[in-house]
Design a protein around this motif. Structure first.
Motif, PDB file in Angstrom:
ATOM      1  N   ASP A   1       0.817  -1.208   0.000  1.00 16.25           N
ATOM      2  CA  ASP A   1       0.000   0.000   0.000  1.00 16.25           C
ATOM      3  C   ASP A   1       0.851   1.258   0.000  1.00 16.25           C
ATOM      4  N   GLN A   2       2.172   1.077  -0.062  1.00 16.51           N
ATOM      5  CA  GLN A   2       3.077   2.217  -0.037  1.00 16.51           C
ATOM      6  C   GLN A   2       2.896   3.069  -1.289  1.00 16.51           C
ATOM      7  N   PRO A   3       2.749   4.394  -1.171  1.00 21.98           N
ATOM      8  CA  PRO A   3       2.631   5.228  -2.359  1.00 21.98           C
ATOM      9  C   PRO A   3       3.950   5.316  -3.093  1.00 21.98           C
ATOM     10  N   ASP A   4       3.881   5.515  -4.407  1.00 19.44           N
ATOM     11  CA  ASP A   4       5.083   5.641  -5.213  1.00 19.44           C
ATOM     12  C   ASP A   4       5.703   7.014  -4.994  1.00 19.44           C
ATOM     13  N   SER A   5       7.047   7.047  -4.796  1.00 20.35           N
ATOM     14  CA  SER A   5       7.712   8.320  -4.587  1.00 20.35           C
ATOM     15  C   SER A   5       7.835   9.137  -5.864  1.00 20.35           C
ATOM     16  N   ALA A   6       7.544   8.530  -7.010  1.00 23.78           N
ATOM     17  CA  ALA A   6       7.478   9.277  -8.258  1.00 23.78           C
ATOM     18  C   ALA A   6       6.019   9.657  -8.497  1.00 23.78           C
ATOM     19  N   ALA A   7       5.703  10.946  -8.402  1.00 24.99           N
ATOM     20  CA  ALA A   7       4.331  11.393  -8.623  1.00 24.99           C
ATOM     21  C   ALA A   7       4.066  11.483 -10.122  1.00 24.99           C
ATOM     22  N   TRP A   8       2.864  11.109 -10.519  1.00 24.86           N
ATOM     23  CA  TRP A   8       2.471  11.148 -11.927  1.00 24.86           C
ATOM     24  C   TRP A   8       1.330  12.145 -12.069  1.00 24.86           C
ATOM     25  N   ARG A   9       1.452  13.053 -13.024  1.00 31.34           N
ATOM     26  CA  ARG A   9       0.405  14.047 -13.227  1.00 31.34           C
ATOM     27  C   ARG A   9      -0.041  14.053 -14.677  1.00 31.34           C
ATOM     28  N   ARG A  10      -1.314  14.339 -14.867  1.00 32.72           N
ATOM     29  CA  ARG A  10      -1.850  14.421 -16.223  1.00 32.72           C
ATOM     30  C   ARG A  10      -1.475  15.769 -16.834  1.00 32.72           C
ATOM     31  N   VAL A  11      -1.063  15.734 -18.100  1.00 36.58           N
ATOM     32  CA  VAL A  11      -0.659  16.956 -18.790  1.00 36.58           C
ATOM     33  C   VAL A  11      -1.537  17.146 -20.023  1.00 36.58           C
ATOM     34  N   ASP A  12      -1.565  18.366 -20.524  1.00 34.75           N
ATOM     35  CA  ASP A  12      -2.373  18.684 -21.697  1.00 34.75           C
ATOM     36  C   ASP A  12      -1.763  18.079 -22.955  1.00 34.75           C
ATOM     37  N   THR A  13      -2.655  17.586 -23.826  1.00 29.61           N
ATOM     38  CA  THR A  13      -2.241  17.109 -25.139  1.00 29.61           C
ATOM     39  C   THR A  13      -3.193  17.691 -26.174  1.00 29.61           C
ATOM     40  N   PRO A  14      -2.800  17.741 -27.434  1.00 33.02           N
ATOM     41  CA  PRO A  14      -3.652  18.335 -28.466  1.00 33.02           C
ATOM     42  C   PRO A  14      -4.691  17.396 -29.053  1.00 33.02           C
ATOM     43  N   VAL A  15      -4.883  16.202 -28.457  1.00 30.06           N
ATOM     44  CA  VAL A  15      -5.803  15.216 -29.022  1.00 30.06           C
ATOM     45  C   VAL A  15      -6.695  14.646 -27.935  1.00 30.06           C
ATOM     46  N   ASP A  16      -7.816  14.048 -28.366  1.00 34.71           N
ATOM     47  CA  ASP A  16      -8.657  13.311 -27.428  1.00 34.71           C
ATOM     48  C   ASP A  16      -8.832  11.855 -27.862  1.00 34.71           C
ATOM     49  N   GLU A  17      -8.109  11.434 -28.892  1.00 34.57           N
ATOM     50  CA  GLU A  17      -8.136  10.034 -29.293  1.00 34.57           C
ATOM     51  C   GLU A  17      -7.403   9.175 -28.263  1.00 34.57           C
ATOM     52  N   THR A  18      -7.790   7.922 -28.182  1.00 36.61           N
ATOM     53  CA  THR A  18      -7.087   7.000 -27.300  1.00 36.61           C
ATOM     54  C   THR A  18      -5.656   6.811 -27.780  1.00 36.61           C
ATOM     55  N   LEU A  19      -4.725   6.850 -26.844  1.00 38.45           N
ATOM     56  CA  LEU A  19      -3.318   6.587 -27.128  1.00 38.45           C
ATOM     57  C   LEU A  19      -3.001   5.167 -26.689  1.00 38.45           C
ATOM     58  N   TYR A  20      -2.463   4.363 -27.615  1.00 42.03           N
ATOM     59  CA  TYR A  20      -2.303   2.934 -27.372  1.00 42.03           C
ATOM     60  C   TYR A  20      -0.899   2.521 -26.951  1.00 42.03           C
ATOM     61  N   ASP A  21       0.099   3.346 -27.256  1.00 43.47           N
ATOM     62  CA  ASP A  21       1.457   2.923 -26.927  1.00 43.47           C
ATOM     63  C   ASP A  21       2.347   4.147 -26.798  1.00 43.47           C
ATOM     64  N   ALA A  22       3.469   3.951 -26.117  1.00 41.68           N
ATOM     65  CA  ALA A  22       4.468   5.003 -25.954  1.00 41.68           C
ATOM     66  C   ALA A  22       5.838   4.400 -26.164  1.00 41.68           C
ATOM     67  N   ALA A  23       6.765   5.217 -26.680  1.00 44.20           N
ATOM     68  CA  ALA A  23       8.127   4.767 -26.934  1.00 44.20           C
ATOM     69  C   ALA A  23       9.110   5.773 -26.365  1.00 44.20           C
ATOM     70  N   ASP A  24      10.247   5.267 -25.917  1.00 44.57           N
ATOM     71  CA  ASP A  24      11.332   6.106 -25.436  1.00 44.57           C
ATOM     72  C   ASP A  24      12.326   6.278 -26.572  1.00 44.57           C
ATOM     73  N   ALA A  25      12.340   7.458 -27.182  1.00 42.04           N
ATOM     74  CA  ALA A  25      13.224   7.735 -28.315  1.00 42.04           C
ATOM     75  C   ALA A  25      14.426   8.534 -27.815  1.00 42.04           C
ATOM     76  N   GLY A  26      15.386   7.849 -27.239  1.00 38.87           N
ATOM     77  CA  GLY A  26      16.565   8.508 -26.727  1.00 38.87           C
ATOM     78  C   GLY A  26      16.265   9.506 -25.637  1.00 38.87           C
ATOM     79  N   GLY A  27      15.282   9.210 -24.815  1.00 39.48           N
ATOM     80  CA  GLY A  27      14.851  10.103 -23.742  1.00 39.48           C
ATOM     81  C   GLY A  27      13.633  10.915 -24.087  1.00 39.48           C
ATOM     82  N   THR A  28      13.310  11.046 -25.372  1.00 37.88           N
ATOM     83  CA  THR A  28      12.125  11.789 -25.807  1.00 37.88           C
ATOM     84  C   THR A  28      10.935  10.846 -25.893  1.00 37.88           C
TER      85      THR A  28
END
Length: 302
Positions: A3-30
């Protein structure tokens, strides 16, 4: 699961779309994300920008999967009806290579290995086949198409060199060392119907979900972490030390020495993808992007 909370907080940020996003990739840190309607987003200068709005072929086919080359300068994307192509970060260019080898099935998973120009790309589809592609001198060349023995839908794929691991919809882990011959591990009757999965190449770790009960296992079929009972797990990211999984109801779960810690994401969005980029991100329904507001600590830090 703790039940320990994660020390890395996650927050929702603005994006220019409302479509479902299915995957994410790490492109050299980007971080780069892909989703419905052929959307592709890139984070730059602290904000998210659309780099594709209607797919690599401008036909609106959804992009279901993304993975970057080793140096992160090229992202391979794949999706509906054979949608397939690249986004080049350096020149912000996209290239359409849809229907490789005439394959117009829906690609649901992709893994790229090597540097841009000499990489090997593994693409899994909803018909149970894995297509192995090399860039060649120009347009990518289909080196071979292979089918793991069970022949069910591919729901997750990860690769390192010629060594690839896939997860099938009927609950099998399939491994190949040459892209041709496969060995299989049955996850057992408890996971005989795998409804979602992600495979990460760093230590060939996969996350699987069966009727709302998720777990993380190795490619050998060993349970890496305790089961997440009652939790849908849809994707996993790992750098060999850190393991982060995401799933339903805004769930972000991080591996520690004691099991999992749960992030407070303040969202009930279904999360479909995660990447350990800078910052780490999780993506999901209605254009949701969550960013880790401080570095995601390694498991050994706990």
């Amino acid at each position: 699961m703790t039940d320990q909370p994660d020390s890395a907080a996650w927050r929702r940020v603005d994006t220019p779309v409302d479509e479902t996003l299915y995957d994410a990739a790490d492109a050299g840190g980007t971080p780069v994300a892909v989703g419905g309607g052929g959307t592709a987003l890139r984070r730059a200068d602290g904000d998210w920008h659309a780099v594709l709005e209607d797919g690599v072929a401008a036909n609106g086919y959804a992009l279901c999967a993304a993975d970057a080359t080793d140096a992160g300068d090229r992202v391979w994307v794949a999706g509906e009806s054979g949608a397939f192509g690249t986004y080049e970060l350096g020149g912000a260019r996209t290239h359409d290579y849809s229907a490789p080898g005439g394959n117009t099935t829906t690609f649901v998973a992709v893994a790229a290995v090597g540097d841009a120009g000499s990489e090997t790309v593994f693409v899994g589809d909803d018909d149970g086949a894995v297509t192995v592609i090399t860039p060649g001198g120009g347009s990518p060349t289909v080196d071979r198409t292979t089918r793991p023995p069970n022949g069910d839908e591919i729901v997750g794929i990860g690769a390192r060199g010629d060594d690839a691991v896939v997860v099938t919809g009927d609950g099998f882990l399939c491994r190949t060392a040459d892209g041709r011959d496969w060995s299989t591990t049955d996850l057992g009757t408890a996971l005989e119907t795998t409804v979602a999965a992600g495979a990460a190449a760093a230590d060939r770790t996969v996350a699987v979900s069966h009727e709302g009960d998720g777990c993380v296992v190795t490619a050998a079929g060993d349970v890496l972490l305790d089961s997440l009972a009652g939790t849908d797990v849809s994707d996993v990211a790992t750098d060999g030390a850190e393991v982060v999984t995401v799933g339903g109801s805004g769930g972000v779960y991080r591996r520690t020495l004691d099991g999992y810690v749960v992030a407070d994401t303040a969202t009930d969005a279904t999360l479909h993808g995660v990447a350990l980029s800078d910052p780490a991100v999780a993506v999901g329904s209605s254009g949701t992007v969550l960013e880790a507001t401080n570095a995601v600590p390694l498991a050994s830090d706990n």
